[in-house]
Design an enzyme around this catalytic site. Structure first.
Site, PDB file in Angstrom:
ATOM      1  N   GLY A  31      32.808  35.948  24.233  1.00  0.00           N
ATOM      2  CA  GLY A  31      33.868  35.363  25.044  1.00  0.00           C
ATOM      3  C   GLY A  31      33.397  34.189  25.865  1.00  0.00           C
ATOM      4  O   GLY A  31      33.895  33.943  26.963  1.00  0.00           O
ATOM      5  N   ASN A  33      33.725  31.023  25.253  1.00  0.00           N
ATOM      6  CA  ASN A  33      34.443  29.768  25.024  1.00  0.00           C
ATOM      7  C   ASN A  33      35.350  29.399  26.207  1.00  0.00           C
ATOM      8  O   ASN A  33      35.862  28.284  26.275  1.00  0.00           O
ATOM      9  CB  ASN A  33      35.291  29.841  23.752  1.00  0.00           C
ATOM     10  CG  ASN A  33      36.343  30.927  23.822  1.00  0.00           C
ATOM     11  OD1 ASN A  33      36.005  32.110  23.823  1.00  0.00           O
ATOM     12  ND2 ASN A  33      37.614  30.554  23.891  1.00  0.00           N
ATOM     13  N   GLY A  35      36.673  30.686  30.602  1.00  0.00           N
ATOM     14  CA  GLY A  35      36.649  31.597  31.731  1.00  0.00           C
ATOM     15  C   GLY A  35      35.262  31.996  32.202  1.00  0.00           C
ATOM     16  O   GLY A  35      34.334  31.182  32.256  1.00  0.00           O
ATOM     17  N   ILE A  36      35.130  33.277  32.546  1.00  0.00           N
ATOM     18  CA  ILE A  36      33.876  33.802  33.070  1.00  0.00           C
ATOM     19  C   ILE A  36      32.744  33.619  32.069  1.00  0.00           C
ATOM     20  O   ILE A  36      31.637  33.216  32.430  1.00  0.00           O
ATOM     21  CB  ILE A  36      34.031  35.294  33.429  1.00  0.00           C
ATOM     22  CG1 ILE A  36      35.029  35.472  34.578  1.00  0.00           C
ATOM     23  CG2 ILE A  36      32.685  35.910  33.808  1.00  0.00           C
ATOM     24  CD1 ILE A  36      35.420  36.907  34.836  1.00  0.00           C
ATOM     25  N   GLY A  37      33.001  33.911  30.814  1.00  0.00           N
ATOM     26  CA  GLY A  37      31.964  33.819  29.788  1.00  0.00           C
ATOM     27  C   GLY A  37      31.409  32.420  29.649  1.00  0.00           C
ATOM     28  O   GLY A  37      30.193  32.238  29.460  1.00  0.00           O
ATOM     29  N   SER A 160      35.529  46.927  34.596  1.00  0.00           N
ATOM     30  CA  SER A 160      36.501  46.547  35.607  1.00  0.00           C
ATOM     31  C   SER A 160      36.591  47.654  36.645  1.00  0.00           C
ATOM     32  O   SER A 160      36.321  48.823  36.343  1.00  0.00           O
ATOM     33  CB  SER A 160      37.875  46.323  34.970  1.00  0.00           C
ATOM     34  OG  SER A 160      38.887  46.251  35.948  1.00  0.00           O
ATOM     35  N   TYR A 190      44.272  49.321  29.192  1.00  0.00           N
ATOM     36  CA  TYR A 190      43.153  48.511  29.676  1.00  0.00           C
ATOM     37  C   TYR A 190      42.172  49.373  30.466  1.00  0.00           C
ATOM     38  O   TYR A 190      40.952  49.304  30.274  1.00  0.00           O
ATOM     39  CB  TYR A 190      43.690  47.377  30.550  1.00  0.00           C
ATOM     40  CG  TYR A 190      42.623  46.446  31.070  1.00  0.00           C
ATOM     41  CD1 TYR A 190      42.038  45.497  30.228  1.00  0.00           C
ATOM     42  CD2 TYR A 190      42.203  46.498  32.388  1.00  0.00           C
ATOM     43  CE1 TYR A 190      41.055  44.632  30.698  1.00  0.00           C
ATOM     44  CE2 TYR A 190      41.225  45.642  32.874  1.00  0.00           C
ATOM     45  CZ  TYR A 190      40.659  44.713  32.019  1.00  0.00           C
ATOM     46  OH  TYR A 190      39.684  43.865  32.482  1.00  0.00           O
TER      47      TYR A 190
END
Length: 315
Positions: A31, A33, A35-37, A160, A190
């Site tokens: 991930g 590409n 945001g956080i990643g 989370s 989730y």
């Protein structure tokens, strides 16, 4: 030194505080590409690591690399394709990575999905369960020998605070892992996947410890970060929260600490580079956290049961 790191210490500041040098180290950030990643990958490349940038398409990987190179022109980045909704591409990614004959010093299982309706992947799994847990579970299995051969190495699993908030006090509902029951709740699905992340991290750590291998596994809550993945707190999400949350006051206190991606990436970076990280621990706001950890997080039987179910599903 660690005392200078607080909840709102940015990720880039973490590597400055620890004077981190990752030259010669290889990192995978799922991930990465956006945001956080993307910020985790950028900061770790700034520290000198060779970073694998996997995305659903190579085009997205190349776009992420172009973004990182704007601020880290010396970054050593490799684009690869990885779609956690399609386990054939997870296997292909692992095969392609192993063919590079590189070590794997740090694996950051950062990618995640939130979706407001029940959708199944081509492999037949509820999407959040597939992306947030099963796909990463498979990835670790496929890369486990490389990770052990690269020891001391680390695995960071993004969970989370909702691992505790959206699961009953009795723990994981094993009869609803794949959304089998009627009345689908996006947040509950989730939350289940995020408790799966906790169990995966803790069982992984126990297994590595039993083998006498120096692999550090941590899980974490990145904070209240508004990213493209979650789109922020909408009215329907807030209504779902009020219906299903067990600890509303704790969640509201967390919502009072909004983070941008620079702050959202900091706990992941800390778990990747800090010499003080505790094996098997759950982190939040750049420190070990037990407040936002489910009461059944240390239930070894539940973790082993999830492990066995995950293995059987992937067969």
């Amino acid at each position: 030194m660690a005392d200078t790191i607080v909840w709102n210490t940015p990720a880039e500041e973490i590597i400055k505080i620890y004077k981190t040098d990752l030259s010669g180290k290889v990192v995978i950030v799922t991930g990465s590409n956006a945001g956080i990643g993307l910020e985790v990958a950028r900061v770790l490349s700034l520290a000198g690591a060779k970073v694998i940038i996997p995305s659903r398409t190579l085009e997205k990987s190349h776009q992420a690399i172009a973004t990182i190179l704007k601020t880290v022109p010396q970054a050593d980045l490799i684009p690869m394709q990885l779609d956690l909704t399609d386990f054939a591409t997870v296997r292909k990614f692992a095969q392609d990575f192993l063919a590079l004959n590189l070590p794997l010093d740090i694996l950051v299982n950062n990618a995640g999905m939130v979706i407001d309706h029940k959708v199944f992947t081509k492999d037949g799994f509820e999407s959040q369960f597939a992306v947030n847990h099963l796909g990463h579970f498979l990835l670790v299995q496929l890369l486990e020998e490389k990770i052990k051969a690269s020891a001391p190495s680390r695995i960071i699993i993004t969970s989370s605070c909702l691992n505790a908030q959206l699961n009953p006090i009795t723990g994981l509902d094993f009869d609803n892992l794949n959304g089998e029951k009627e009345g689908y709740s996006m947040l509950c699905a989730y939350g289940r996947s995020k408790l799966c992340n906790i169990y995966h991290a803790k069982e992984l750590q126990r297994r590595f410890d039993a083998q006498g291998v120096d692999v550090t596994v941590t899980s974490l809550h990145p904070g209240n970060v508004n990213t493209k993945m979650n789109g922020g707190i909408t009215f329907s999400i807030f209504r779902d929260m009020l219906k299903h949350l067990r600890r509303i006051s704790m969640t509201l206190s967390e919502l009072m600490k909004p983070k941008d991606t620079k702050l959202g990436a900091s706990t992941s970076v800390l778990c990747a580079v800090s010499p003080h990280v505790v094996k098997g621990a759950f982190y939040n706001h750049n420190k070990i956290d037990t407040e936002f950890l489910h009461e059944e997080a240390e239930n070894e039987e539940a973790a082993k049961r999830l492990w066995e179910i995950s293995e059987n599903l992937l067969k």
